[in-house]
Design an enzyme around this catalytic site. Sequence first.
Site, PDB file in Angstrom:
ATOM      1  N   LYS A 147      -2.353  36.697  -6.462  1.00  0.00           N
ATOM      2  CA  LYS A 147      -2.380  35.426  -7.174  1.00  0.00           C
ATOM      3  C   LYS A 147      -3.232  34.435  -6.404  1.00  0.00           C
ATOM      4  CE  LYS A 147       0.468  31.447  -8.489  1.00  0.00           C
ATOM      5  NZ  LYS A 147       1.824  30.852  -8.591  1.00  0.00           N
ATOM      6  N   GLU A 161       8.218  19.018  -8.342  1.00  0.00           N
ATOM      7  CA  GLU A 161       8.634  20.136  -7.489  1.00  0.00           C
ATOM      8  C   GLU A 161       9.066  19.704  -6.091  1.00  0.00           C
ATOM      9  OE1 GLU A 161       7.157  24.655  -6.305  1.00  0.00           O
ATOM     10  OE2 GLU A 161       5.988  23.402  -7.672  1.00  0.00           O
ATOM     11  N   GLU A 177       4.721  35.818 -11.970  1.00  0.00           N
ATOM     12  CA  GLU A 177       4.124  34.762 -11.148  1.00  0.00           C
ATOM     13  C   GLU A 177       5.217  33.953 -10.447  1.00  0.00           C
ATOM     14  OE1 GLU A 177       1.506  30.654 -11.693  1.00  0.00           O
ATOM     15  OE2 GLU A 177       1.676  32.060 -13.371  1.00  0.00           O
ATOM     16  N   GLU A 187      -4.047  24.815 -19.333  1.00  0.00           N
ATOM     17  CA  GLU A 187      -2.932  24.418 -18.481  1.00  0.00           C
ATOM     18  C   GLU A 187      -3.327  23.266 -17.564  1.00  0.00           C
ATOM     19  OE1 GLU A 187      -0.302  26.260 -14.821  1.00  0.00           O
ATOM     20  OE2 GLU A 187      -0.756  27.565 -16.507  1.00  0.00           O
ATOM     21  N   LYS A 195      -1.738  19.453 -17.427  1.00  0.00           N
ATOM     22  CA  LYS A 195      -1.251  18.828 -16.189  1.00  0.00           C
ATOM     23  C   LYS A 195      -1.962  17.516 -15.896  1.00  0.00           C
ATOM     24  CE  LYS A 195       0.387  23.122 -14.090  1.00  0.00           C
ATOM     25  NZ  LYS A 195       0.149  24.183 -13.095  1.00  0.00           N
TER      26      LYS A 195
END
Length: 417
Positions: free
Chosen positions: A161, A219, A263, A399, A403
Amino acid sequence: MTSTPTDAGPELAPAGDVAAGIPPAPGSGPGSFLFSTREATLRTAGVRARVPATAPGAVGAAAAATLAADRDAGNPDPLVVGAVGFAPGLARLVVPAHVHRTPTLSRSAEDAPPAPPLTAPPSAPASIGTRWDFRAEPPPPRYAAAVRRALEMIAEGRLEKVVLARAATLTAPEPLDVAAVLERLAARNPAGYAFAVDVADPDEADEADARTLLGASPELLVSRRGAAVLSQPLAGTAPRSPDPDEDARRGETLAASAKDRREHALVVERVAERLAPFCTSLDVPEAPSLTHTPALWHLATRIEGRLRDPAPTSLELAEALHPTPAVCGEPTRAAREAIAELEEFPRGFYAGLVGWCDADGDGEWALAIRCAEVSGRAARVYAGAGVVEGSRPEAELAETGAKFRTLLAALGLEATP
């Protein structure tokens, strides 16, 4: 190490008299810092001491030494606050001269509706408006090409990744009001970690060079309260919809997505692996839960543990975890190399850490995502997407566009560059 205020001065006057109970405004000069959760808001101003530049991997130890020296010099309750960059060795950490705590910033209801749909597709940046200038790095076609190259690297077995980011510099017709932008961010992202941090180079004395990193991160990298440690990594993302039925369908699709769950598992495994040596116990749920911001659905896992004695400080724990595969990739070294090769700009403090640590080692650190760096009339916004086997360039581009919306909405814009 001196604990005498080094940068407290005229800048504090317009920012507020902290001693009189008036908190400083975000972006108000050296030592300016704001970190707000649903439970509390921490604001600081001025500088008693700076955490010195140190070798990568030793930031937490340097901060602990600075706190100990300041406590010995007569500060009964010192804090270190600030930001740590994505690249090793980059940090802006200070012991502030003035500290002000309040319950929290004003926040909207937890179930705030999704952001309105974009008024223009990502291929039409001119829709941002004639009164704003912009520069995208890279433009959408080159970002899609970078994702395709990353997929080739994954197919070659070089990595599992990599997170590839985009940036856009927006220039307003007049200086941006940091406090107003931050207030809108907090109101529209009630479950997030709203922050504004002075990240100017301390050697730049010119007020025109002031730089503030601000954002609303969803987060939490790590928090420590005594022996209790908590981390809540996110990975796996889908844009929300203003239509309730479609919005629910998107969340359900994300929760069932094998690609996104794979992921997410990469991130959770690495966070748990890095926390485990510090813990006597660690609770890692078997499956992620679904969470959301007004703009996005995310897969999330709440990891909780009990720390061994003696316990590392919250910043030392954050340093041990950083960077997670959520902002870098897997394996870390190969992902860093791919980012250096494929991204067209330095990340600076984007995808780094923002937070605080006290002299007992307690504190909390959020990832510096959904953020922008503001200086005068310019705002440089950032967004990234995780590329794994099965990723599609057009989906990763979409994506990052979704964001971007967190900051663009707070700036009063809707279209995505």
